[in-house]
Write an enzyme that holds these catalytic residues in place. Sequence first.
Site, mmCIF file in Angstrom:
data_model
loop_
_atom_site.group_PDB
_atom_site.id
_atom_site.type_symbol
_atom_site.label_atom_id
_atom_site.label_comp_id
_atom_site.label_asym_id
_atom_site.label_seq_id
_atom_site.Cartn_x
_atom_site.Cartn_y
_atom_site.Cartn_z
ATOM 1 N N ARG A 48 0.751 -1.161 -0.242
ATOM 2 C CA ARG A 48 0.106 0.032 0.136
ATOM 3 C C ARG A 48 0.978 1.090 0.038
ATOM 4 O O ARG A 48 2.022 1.171 0.546
ATOM 5 C CB ARG A 48 -0.767 0.147 1.333
ATOM 6 C CG ARG A 48 -1.942 -0.983 1.235
ATOM 7 C CD ARG A 48 -3.084 -0.421 0.342
ATOM 8 N NE ARG A 48 -4.284 -1.172 0.477
ATOM 9 C CZ ARG A 48 -4.555 -2.128 -0.571
ATOM 10 N NH1 ARG A 48 -4.145 -2.343 -1.653
ATOM 11 N NH2 ARG A 48 -5.883 -2.774 -0.144
ATOM 12 N N HIS A 85 -1.199 0.636 -10.430
ATOM 13 C CA HIS A 85 -1.956 -0.329 -9.077
ATOM 14 C C HIS A 85 -2.577 -1.595 -9.952
ATOM 15 O O HIS A 85 -3.660 -1.825 -9.872
ATOM 16 C CB HIS A 85 -2.896 0.261 -8.241
ATOM 17 C CG HIS A 85 -2.886 -0.366 -6.774
ATOM 18 N ND1 HIS A 85 -3.072 0.219 -5.557
ATOM 19 C CD2 HIS A 85 -3.260 -1.476 -6.770
ATOM 20 C CE1 HIS A 85 -3.203 -0.206 -4.911
ATOM 21 N NE2 HIS A 85 -3.627 -1.618 -5.145
HETATM 22 C C1 GLV Z 1 -5.874 -4.457 -4.209
HETATM 23 O O1 GLV Z 1 -5.454 -3.219 -3.862
HETATM 24 C C2 GLV Z 1 -6.255 -5.299 -3.230
HETATM 25 O O2 GLV Z 1 -6.370 -5.191 -2.017
HETATM 26 O O3 GLV Z 1 -6.570 -6.379 -3.570
#
Ligand code: GLV
Length: 309
Positions: free
Chosen positions: A224, A272
């Site tokens: 994160r 992401h």
């Molecule tokens: C992606 O960020 C997840 O939490 O799977």
Amino acid sequence: MALLCLFHPHLGQGILPRLKERLPEETLRVWPDVRARDDLEAALIWRVVPGLFEGTERLSFVSATGAGVDHLLCEPSLPKEVPVTRVTDHEFAAMMSDFAIGWIIHIHRDFSHYLARQKERQWQPLPIRPASSCRVGVMGQGMMGASLAARLHAQEFSVAGWARRPQTSCPWPVYAGASELGDFLARSDILVNLLPLTIQTAGILNASTFARLPRGAALIQLGRGAHLDERALLEAYDAGHLRHAVIDALNVEPLLREHPFWTRPNIIVTPHVGAQAPADAVARVFAENLQRSRGGAPLVNLVNRTAGY
Ligand code: GLV
């Protein structure tokens, strides 16, 4: 009673048809088209929006559409006693491993060098090193971290894990806790972050962590944004201590156009996309938990709200 769904704006579209297939009788209320909230029974959430759970007195559980639940656990409108679940799935973990291994090989086999030399029409071979000479450190030994470590081990990388508690059942070494972090970092040529975001892990990718990596090490950040001290990474990179970084999770997403990460040749930013929980797995786990919750059975993939994952 109704079910609240809030999907990823680009990647979440496949989930709705799967949910409808599995839950044909249910009323699905898809964000942002949510007027009433007092009749919501459960919620399936990509990323929480502030105040989302206000007025939802009858929620029996909330599920993330992915692996991370940090955004749910820090949402003040989510009552403390509501169970939180997440998605764990073999294919999901495999996708993340593929993504990480792609970058590990990119770094280990000097692909950046060859891409840059091609632009200059330069024929410039570098020494070719076996996988066993590359020490990869995987932070986090949950579903994602253990899957990656297992594959790296099978591909003969010199892999080690780092976890909160000691683990004895894996064929690769797993360092445990703060007391073994230094030794783990000192043997990580490529550090991969797959930790959950908790109070203990926030900011863990910081100047002191980078300083303990071998000179010339690389970082692959798949956790994160709040794990990473971005300034410390830039300083370590600009000083030549870190040679390479792949950043797939950032504090502010999308990354601002003026952010210095875009312009450093060996800092690679990806939007992401490390992995996405397969739509079918999301729908399956959610539908199963709905049935369990109604029948009073224990939920699957239940998060320990105190531990934070
Ligand atoms: C992606 O960020 C997840 O939490 O799977």
